[in-house]
Design a protein around this motif. Sequence first.
Motif, PDB file in Angstrom:
ATOM      1  N   ASP A 179       0.858  -1.172   0.000  1.00 23.96           N
ATOM      2  CA  ASP A 179       0.000   0.000   0.000  1.00 23.96           C
ATOM      3  C   ASP A 179       0.899   1.228   0.000  1.00 23.96           C
ATOM      4  O   ASP A 179       1.591   1.516   0.986  1.00 23.96           O
ATOM      5  CB  ASP A 179      -0.895  -0.015   1.243  1.00 23.96           C
ATOM      6  N   ASP A 180       0.898   1.957  -1.111  1.00 24.63           N
ATOM      7  CA  ASP A 180       1.849   3.050  -1.266  1.00 24.63           C
ATOM      8  C   ASP A 180       1.590   4.221  -0.335  1.00 24.63           C
ATOM      9  O   ASP A 180       2.422   5.127  -0.232  1.00 24.63           O
ATOM     10  CB  ASP A 180       1.849   3.534  -2.719  1.00 24.63           C
ATOM     11  N   CYS A 181       0.452   4.235   0.336  1.00 25.39           N
ATOM     12  CA  CYS A 181       0.179   5.301   1.297  1.00 25.39           C
ATOM     13  C   CYS A 181       0.843   5.042   2.649  1.00 25.39           C
ATOM     14  O   CYS A 181       0.848   5.916   3.518  1.00 25.39           O
ATOM     15  CB  CYS A 181      -1.328   5.454   1.498  1.00 25.39           C
ATOM     16  N   HIS A 182       1.393   3.841   2.826  1.00 23.52           N
ATOM     17  CA  HIS A 182       1.971   3.459   4.107  1.00 23.52           C
ATOM     18  C   HIS A 182       3.296   2.742   3.886  1.00 23.52           C
ATOM     19  O   HIS A 182       3.552   2.210   2.802  1.00 23.52           O
ATOM     20  CB  HIS A 182       1.015   2.536   4.881  1.00 23.52           C
TER      21      HIS A 182
END
Length: 347
Positions: A320-323
């Motif tokens: 997950d590129d947001c995390h």
Amino acid sequence: MPRPAPTLARVNSSGLAHLARVVAPALHLAPTNFVEEIAARLAEAGVQDAVARHDPGPIYDWLIGLVALQGISDDVAFGWDERHGGARWAEVDGALRTRPSCPRLRSYWDFAADRGCGYRKGLGTCAEPGHLLRCPLPRPPLRKGGLNQSAFHLALFFRDVCGGDLVGWLDARLAEADLGRGAPDRSTALGIAVSEPLAAVTGIGRKLASMALAELLLAGDPDRERWVAAGAGMVAVDSLVHNFLHRTGTLHRCGAKHAYGPACYAPGGCADLLRALADAVDARHFNPAWPRSFPRWIQHSIWAFCATGGLDVCNGNRVDDCHPCRLRFCPTGPDCDRVALRSATLA
């Protein structure tokens, strides 16, 4: 006279040591028949025989097939060609020999002048509408108009820039750019001498030129030493490789944080980092037949580590590129800094 060596940015030793640690699993998991696989593909396509004969046809057909991969998955691109057919040298070169009326098709340089041909398949428009009905460029049933432009501009490159002999042109360019065996950055200088002109062809660009030429030079004729040296030094930085270098913390540790794109090839960017690592890793430990410094193999090993068609470890489907990455069993282990990608994308 040989051209001056390219100036590569220095990589700090601690950042390079970190890069070596996080890349080590990808190198050890990568197959050691990398060059042999390329040679088998070229032989099957008739490219090796074409190199020996200085025959442009099979080489063009193979190159334009790779150009079709731009901006889309391999499966979709190859599937389109299987269903509809692609551009072929015999057809495109034959059309140019008829001397089309369009002034853009007079020469390689005329094609790209004043914002280029501009053919758009969906709209049926171009920069020379008065010639469109008689123009041969739209005839190959390619996926989009940009590929038709690439097909004809590449053929004009073969004819006008290379004098109809791509093999001879490569030999001459590499001989002129050769800094001498053992010279620092020799392979990089050789690669730039041939990849930069090809990158100027409509729709190809630096990444695709490096990817295509690296394979041709590495395995088109193993007895051409300059070819092998140039191919070994070429790197094609795609988003998977760039994102790996970001997620692992390498870009931050090396003071090289940047957005994916042209900056990957700027001094101190992704390409320089991979070449610096290649100078520090003796590829002969993995295969004695390889050159000591093998940037192309380093880059491909990282790509294969990340790609869904490879080991499928470090990519947007897994992370997950947001995390920060939460994969518990990643082979990079505690060496990876697990930096979130999204902040870099929005920067």
